[in-house]
Design a protein around this motif. Structure first.
Motif, PDB file in Angstrom:
ATOM      1  N   ILE A   4      -3.357   3.204 -97.599  1.00 14.21           N
ATOM      2  CA  ILE A   4      -2.267   3.279 -98.495  1.00 14.21           C
ATOM      3  C   ILE A   4      -1.810   4.535 -98.461  1.00 14.21           C
ATOM      4  CG2 ILE A   4      -1.328   2.907-100.739  1.00 14.21           C
ATOM      5  CD1 ILE A   4      -2.168   0.363 -99.660  1.00 14.21           C
ATOM      6  N   MET A   5      -0.599   4.920 -98.100  1.00 15.84           N
ATOM      7  CA  MET A   5      -0.028   6.129 -97.879  1.00 15.84           C
ATOM      8  C   MET A   5       1.422   6.366 -97.840  1.00 15.84           C
ATOM      9  SD  MET A   5      -1.451   7.273 -94.120  1.00 15.84           S
ATOM     10  CE  MET A   5      -0.184   8.567 -93.872  1.00 15.84           C
ATOM     11  N   ASP A   6       2.052   7.498 -97.934  1.00 11.18           N
ATOM     12  CA  ASP A   6       3.478   7.457 -97.764  1.00 11.18           C
ATOM     13  C   ASP A   6       3.745   7.583 -96.300  1.00 11.18           C
ATOM     14  OD1 ASP A   6       6.256   8.149 -98.040  1.00 11.18           O
ATOM     15  OD2 ASP A   6       6.138  10.013 -98.730  1.00 11.18           O
ATOM     16  N   VAL A   7       4.549   6.448 -95.948  1.00 13.38           N
ATOM     17  CA  VAL A   7       4.761   6.449 -94.544  1.00 13.38           C
ATOM     18  C   VAL A   7       6.272   6.357 -94.202  1.00 13.38           C
ATOM     19  CG1 VAL A   7       2.528   5.387 -93.361  1.00 13.38           C
ATOM     20  CG2 VAL A   7       4.490   4.054 -94.264  1.00 13.38           C
ATOM     21  N   SER A   8       7.027   6.711 -95.149  1.00 10.99           N
ATOM     22  CA  SER A   8       8.444   6.404 -95.037  1.00 10.99           C
ATOM     23  C   SER A   8       9.303   7.463 -95.047  1.00 10.99           C
ATOM     24  CB  SER A   8       9.091   5.448 -95.829  1.00 10.99           C
ATOM     25  OG  SER A   8       8.966   5.749 -97.346  1.00 10.99           O
ATOM     26  N   MET A   9      10.288   7.389 -94.418  1.00  5.95           N
ATOM     27  CA  MET A   9      11.156   8.726 -94.627  1.00  5.95           C
ATOM     28  C   MET A   9      11.772   8.813 -95.783  1.00  5.95           C
ATOM     29  SD  MET A   9      13.355   8.728 -90.961  1.00  5.95           S
ATOM     30  CE  MET A   9      12.736   8.911 -89.352  1.00  5.95           C
ATOM     31  N   THR A  10      12.034   9.971 -96.113  1.00  5.50           N
ATOM     32  CA  THR A  10      12.768  10.119 -97.605  1.00  5.50           C
ATOM     33  C   THR A  10      14.169  10.288 -97.489  1.00  5.50           C
ATOM     34  OG1 THR A  10      11.323  12.079 -97.508  1.00  5.50           O
ATOM     35  CG2 THR A  10      11.717  11.123 -99.636  1.00  5.50           C
ATOM     36  N   PRO A  11      14.880   9.212 -98.211  1.00  2.81           N
ATOM     37  CA  PRO A  11      16.479   9.318 -97.798  1.00  2.81           C
ATOM     38  C   PRO A  11      17.115  10.719 -98.252  1.00  2.81           C
ATOM     39  CG  PRO A  11      15.636   7.973 -99.917  1.00  2.81           C
ATOM     40  CD  PRO A  11      14.652   8.616 -99.357  1.00  2.81           C
TER      41      PRO A  11
ATOM     42  N   LYS B 192      12.386   3.274 -93.217  1.00  3.70           N
ATOM     43  CA  LYS B 192      12.317   3.762 -91.887  1.00  3.70           C
ATOM     44  C   LYS B 192      10.644   4.552 -91.902  1.00  3.70           C
ATOM     45  CE  LYS B 192      17.086   3.892 -90.548  1.00  3.70           C
ATOM     46  NZ  LYS B 192      17.058   2.668 -89.765  1.00  3.70           N
ATOM     47  N   VAL B 193      10.175   4.335 -90.660  1.00  7.93           N
ATOM     48  CA  VAL B 193       8.633   4.973 -90.468  1.00  7.93           C
ATOM     49  C   VAL B 193       9.099   6.428 -90.262  1.00  7.93           C
ATOM     50  CG1 VAL B 193       6.647   5.002 -89.102  1.00  7.93           C
ATOM     51  CG2 VAL B 193       7.861   2.681 -89.672  1.00  7.93           C
ATOM     52  N   ASP B 194       8.245   7.336 -90.917  1.00  9.23           N
ATOM     53  CA  ASP B 194       8.177   8.614 -90.677  1.00  9.23           C
ATOM     54  C   ASP B 194       7.004   8.999 -89.867  1.00  9.23           C
ATOM     55  OD1 ASP B 194       7.996  11.464 -90.584  1.00  9.23           O
ATOM     56  OD2 ASP B 194       8.746  11.566 -92.705  1.00  9.23           O
ATOM     57  N   ARG B 195       7.247   9.095 -88.377  1.00 11.85           N
ATOM     58  CA  ARG B 195       5.979   9.283 -87.355  1.00 11.85           C
ATOM     59  C   ARG B 195       5.246  10.705 -87.842  1.00 11.85           C
ATOM     60  NH1 ARG B 195       8.284   7.110 -81.619  1.00 11.85           N
ATOM     61  NH2 ARG B 195       9.749   5.558 -82.721  1.00 11.85           N
ATOM     62  N   GLN B 196       6.018  11.501 -88.110  1.00  8.10           N
ATOM     63  CA  GLN B 196       5.534  12.832 -88.452  1.00  8.10           C
ATOM     64  C   GLN B 196       4.385  12.887 -89.339  1.00  8.10           C
ATOM     65  OE1 GLN B 196       6.088  15.338 -86.328  1.00  8.10           O
ATOM     66  NE2 GLN B 196       7.395  14.199 -85.343  1.00  8.10           N
ATOM     67  N   LYS B 197       4.693  12.036 -90.580  1.00  8.76           N
ATOM     68  CA  LYS B 197       3.344  11.981 -91.655  1.00  8.76           C
ATOM     69  C   LYS B 197       2.180  11.305 -91.036  1.00  8.76           C
ATOM     70  CE  LYS B 197       7.015  11.541 -95.451  1.00  8.76           C
ATOM     71  NZ  LYS B 197       7.446  10.580 -96.538  1.00  8.76           N
TER      72      LYS B 197
END
Length: 191
Positions: A184-191, A103-108
């Motif tokens: 290229i970056m961390d754009v996903s929510m961490t579980p 899932k996309v982490d919009r905050q990041k």
């Protein structure tokens, strides 16, 4: 006699109504086919123009979300790539490429690009900005700021939107990176 004439007219009228309904359905199907053909032509031209190494896969059923795509392909949902489109307060469009299981982490994204608002596009906006229908958006081939989650291996084979809701592309993650030139970056929510 007047009754049978009247009955005959009713039968004729009902047959004509059924015929018009069938013609209307055929017309609607034809319009849908023409739309689908334009999406196929668009992605095909982009693939040829950019000499992209991939395989196009077309299905009878819908592959418009990660779960349906994984079921049709017969692979884990983590091997499906989805492209989610957002826009910020200045109407910049962001195409976020990540695994179907993420899932996309919009905050990041908001922090990285100093954005106040980051809204997911509506179905009409997806078509307007990408030129492809929701559920068929490829990870390249339209104007956007592309972001790709950092968990992909370049040689990893993945399946992404193929331009329609009934097609996918089989492609290496490195090829997506080469064509889309994403951040290229961390754009996903961490579980």
């Amino acid at each position: 006699m007047p009754r049978s004439e009247n009955a005959s007219r009713k039968i004729h009228l009902k047959a004509k109504q059924r015929s018009n309904k069938v013609l209307g359905m055929e017309h609607a199907r034809h319009k849908e086919w023409l739309k689908m053909k334009s999406y196929v032509n668009k992605i095909t031209n982009f693939i040829k123009k950019n000499n992209i190494r991939l395989e196009r896969l077309v299905y009878d059923g819908e592959v418009s979300n990660s779960a349906l795509s994984a079921a049709h392909v017969g692979c884990p949902i983590s091997q499906i790539v989805k492209t989610v489109l957002f826009k910020d307060e200045t109407s910049r469009v962001f195409a976020v490429i990540l695994r179907g299981s993420e899932k996309v982490d919009r905050q990041k994204i908001k922090r990285m690009f100093s954005i106040k608002n980051l809204d997911i596009l509506s179905g009409d906006e997806v078509l307007q900005f990408s030129g492809y229908p929701p559920g068929g958006v490829p990870p390249f081939g339209y104007k956007a700021i592309f972001l790709m989650n950092n968990g992909f291996k370049r040689e990893e084979t993945v399946y992404a939107g193929g331009g329609t809701t009934r097609s996918l592309i089989r492609i290496e993650a490195g090829e997506i990176e080469h064509v889309a030139k994403p951040h290229i970056m961390d754009v996903s929510m961490t579980p």
